[in-house]
Scaffold this active site. Sequence first.
Site, PDB file in Angstrom:
ATOM      1  N   HIS A  58       0.845  -1.190   0.000  1.00 25.49           N
ATOM      2  CA  HIS A  58       0.000   0.000   0.000  1.00 25.49           C
ATOM      3  C   HIS A  58       0.880   1.239   0.000  1.00 25.49           C
ATOM      4  O   HIS A  58       1.895   1.278   0.698  1.00 25.49           O
ATOM      5  CB  HIS A  58      -0.905   0.005   1.231  1.00 25.49           C
ATOM      6  CG  HIS A  58      -1.878   1.137   1.238  1.00 25.49           C
ATOM      7  ND1 HIS A  58      -3.106   1.064   0.631  1.00 25.49           N
ATOM      8  CD2 HIS A  58      -1.785   2.391   1.747  1.00 25.49           C
ATOM      9  CE1 HIS A  58      -3.737   2.213   0.772  1.00 25.49           C
ATOM     10  NE2 HIS A  58      -2.961   3.032   1.451  1.00 25.49           N
ATOM     11  N   TYR A  68      -7.360  10.324   5.794  1.00 26.95           N
ATOM     12  CA  TYR A  68      -7.240  11.217   6.935  1.00 26.95           C
ATOM     13  C   TYR A  68      -8.182  12.388   6.705  1.00 26.95           C
ATOM     14  O   TYR A  68      -7.989  13.170   5.762  1.00 26.95           O
ATOM     15  CB  TYR A  68      -5.809  11.737   7.087  1.00 26.95           C
ATOM     16  CG  TYR A  68      -4.787  10.668   7.419  1.00 26.95           C
ATOM     17  CD1 TYR A  68      -4.784  10.066   8.674  1.00 26.95           C
ATOM     18  CD2 TYR A  68      -3.813  10.281   6.493  1.00 26.95           C
ATOM     19  CE1 TYR A  68      -3.838   9.100   8.998  1.00 26.95           C
ATOM     20  CE2 TYR A  68      -2.876   9.314   6.814  1.00 26.95           C
ATOM     21  CZ  TYR A  68      -2.892   8.730   8.062  1.00 26.95           C
ATOM     22  OH  TYR A  68      -1.955   7.767   8.380  1.00 26.95           O
ATOM     23  N   PRO A  95      -1.165   6.157  17.886  1.00 26.85           N
ATOM     24  CA  PRO A  95      -1.287   5.421  16.622  1.00 26.85           C
ATOM     25  C   PRO A  95      -1.345   6.322  15.401  1.00 26.85           C
ATOM     26  O   PRO A  95      -1.588   5.837  14.291  1.00 26.85           O
ATOM     27  CB  PRO A  95      -2.609   4.657  16.800  1.00 26.85           C
ATOM     28  CG  PRO A  95      -3.404   5.503  17.728  1.00 26.85           C
ATOM     29  CD  PRO A  95      -2.411   6.131  18.678  1.00 26.85           C
ATOM     30  N   LYS A 150       3.579   3.415  14.118  1.00 33.40           N
ATOM     31  CA  LYS A 150       4.978   3.047  14.359  1.00 33.40           C
ATOM     32  C   LYS A 150       5.152   1.931  15.382  1.00 33.40           C
ATOM     33  O   LYS A 150       6.224   1.325  15.456  1.00 33.40           O
ATOM     34  CB  LYS A 150       5.765   4.277  14.839  1.00 33.40           C
ATOM     35  CG  LYS A 150       5.783   5.452  13.880  1.00 33.40           C
ATOM     36  CD  LYS A 150       6.482   5.124  12.591  1.00 33.40           C
ATOM     37  CE  LYS A 150       6.607   6.351  11.706  1.00 33.40           C
ATOM     38  NZ  LYS A 150       7.172   6.020  10.377  1.00 33.40           N
ATOM     39  N   TYR A 204       7.018   8.740   7.069  1.00 33.94           N
ATOM     40  CA  TYR A 204       5.790   7.952   7.200  1.00 33.94           C
ATOM     41  C   TYR A 204       6.076   6.462   7.138  1.00 33.94           C
ATOM     42  O   TYR A 204       5.515   5.667   7.899  1.00 33.94           O
ATOM     43  CB  TYR A 204       4.827   8.372   6.094  1.00 33.94           C
ATOM     44  CG  TYR A 204       3.415   7.861   6.215  1.00 33.94           C
ATOM     45  CD1 TYR A 204       2.657   8.123   7.348  1.00 33.94           C
ATOM     46  CD2 TYR A 204       2.814   7.159   5.176  1.00 33.94           C
ATOM     47  CE1 TYR A 204       1.346   7.677   7.459  1.00 33.94           C
ATOM     48  CE2 TYR A 204       1.506   6.720   5.277  1.00 33.94           C
ATOM     49  CZ  TYR A 204       0.777   6.976   6.418  1.00 33.94           C
ATOM     50  OH  TYR A 204      -0.530   6.526   6.505  1.00 33.94           O
TER      51      TYR A 204
END
Length: 394
Positions: free
Chosen positions: A82, A212, A300, A304, A391
Site C-alpha cells: 500500500h 485522513y 497510533p 509506528k 511515514y
Amino acid sequence: MESQRVDTVRDMADVIVLGAGPAGLLLGNLLLAAGVDCVVLERSAEADVRTRARAGFLAANTVRILDRHGLADGLHRSGRTHSICEFRTEDGRFRLDYGSLGRGERHTVYPQQELVGDLLTRYTGRGGRIRFGTEALAVRDADGARPSVTVRGPDGRPGRWRGRYVAGCDGRHGAARRSLPPGAVRRHHRDHGISWLGLLAEAPPSLDAVGYAVHPAGFAGHMARTADITRYYLQCPRGTAPDDWSEDRIWAELELRMRGPLRRGALIQRTVVDLESDVLEPLRHGSLFLAGDAASLLSPSAAKGANLAVLEAELLARALVDDLLHGDSEGLDAYSARCLDRIRRAQDFSQWMIRLLHDLPESSSQHHIRRPCLEMLRTSRAEQDWFAEQYVGV
C-alpha cells in the site's frame, strides 16, 4: 507444545521473554534459531493471542527484517502493499502516492494478529517453549547475575523462573515496567489531550487509500485491513466510553467528517485510545531489557508501534546471542541508545501528525497553522518527500 505446568525455581532458561506479542515472539524465534535457551511467558490463552486485533501497517524495514530471518511467508502470501494517503479537508481532497516519493518505500497491510499467528506457529513448530495463561508478577534481582520472574500459573499456583536475562515485551502495564525500582529510568510522558474511538468494522474498505479527514467536528480516519474488514478512527471527547455512541451515530459522524458515504457494516470491536507518548530511558536495568510497548508507547497517528517492536526485537536478539554464545557484551551495552534514536524519530513524526490532524486543546490558533501545513503537503515536492520518508521509515 510442552505442558503448561508451572514449577518452582526448577524452571530455568537463559532468556525469559515476557509477552507473546510481535516483539516477544520475534525475539523468541531469533534466539531459538541461534541455539539460545529461552522461554516465552504469556498471561493470555493461545486463542486470545492469535485473535487480538491490533495495527496492520508494516514498514518496509519490518518486512526486510522478517525476510532476513525467513519469517515472512504468510506476509508475502496474504499481505497487500500500500502506498497512497488521501487527505480530506475543508479546502478539498488530495492524494499522495508516497511509494513514489522519498525513498520509494511502501507499507504492507497485514493484520497484526496474522503476523503474531505466523510467529507463534513457527516458534512452537521449532520446539520453542511457551507458557500460556502464565502471568508474570514481578522481575526480581535484575541488578544481579541471576534474575528471576515470579509468576502465577494457569491453575493459580505461584511459581518462579530463573535466567540470565529477562526481556520485558509485556506492554506498558506489564511486570517488566512495574518491577523497575524508583530512579532506575526516566519516564518521558506526554498526554496530547485527544481521544479516538477505535473501530473495527465488518465492512469492505470505502477507499483504496488510507484516509485522513480533518473536520471542524474532529478527526476521522479510514484504514483498510482486509477485503472485508476496515479500521476506522473517530475523534471523541475525553472520557467517552466505547459503547457511549450508537452505531447509527458513529456511522453518521464518520460520513460527516469523511465528507461522503461509506460502506457500512457491523462494528465488531470498539476501543477508546487516549493519544499520548510514554517513553522510558534507558531501556535496560541490569539484566532486564525492555522492548515493544514496554519500552515506548506512541500514539497510533503514525503507525509506528509494531514496527518499532520488530526492530527492537532484532537488535536485542543479536545482542543477546553475541553475549551468551560469544562473550561479546557490546550489543547489550549499546541496545538502549540504538533503540532510543529510532524511538525519538518516530515520536517526533507522530507528534507532527497529531498537530496536522487535530485542533490541539492547548492551542486556540492551531487551525491557522494546520491549513498552511496541509497546503505545503499538497503542493511541495520537498515536503512530500520528507513526509514519505518519515511515514514509512522506522
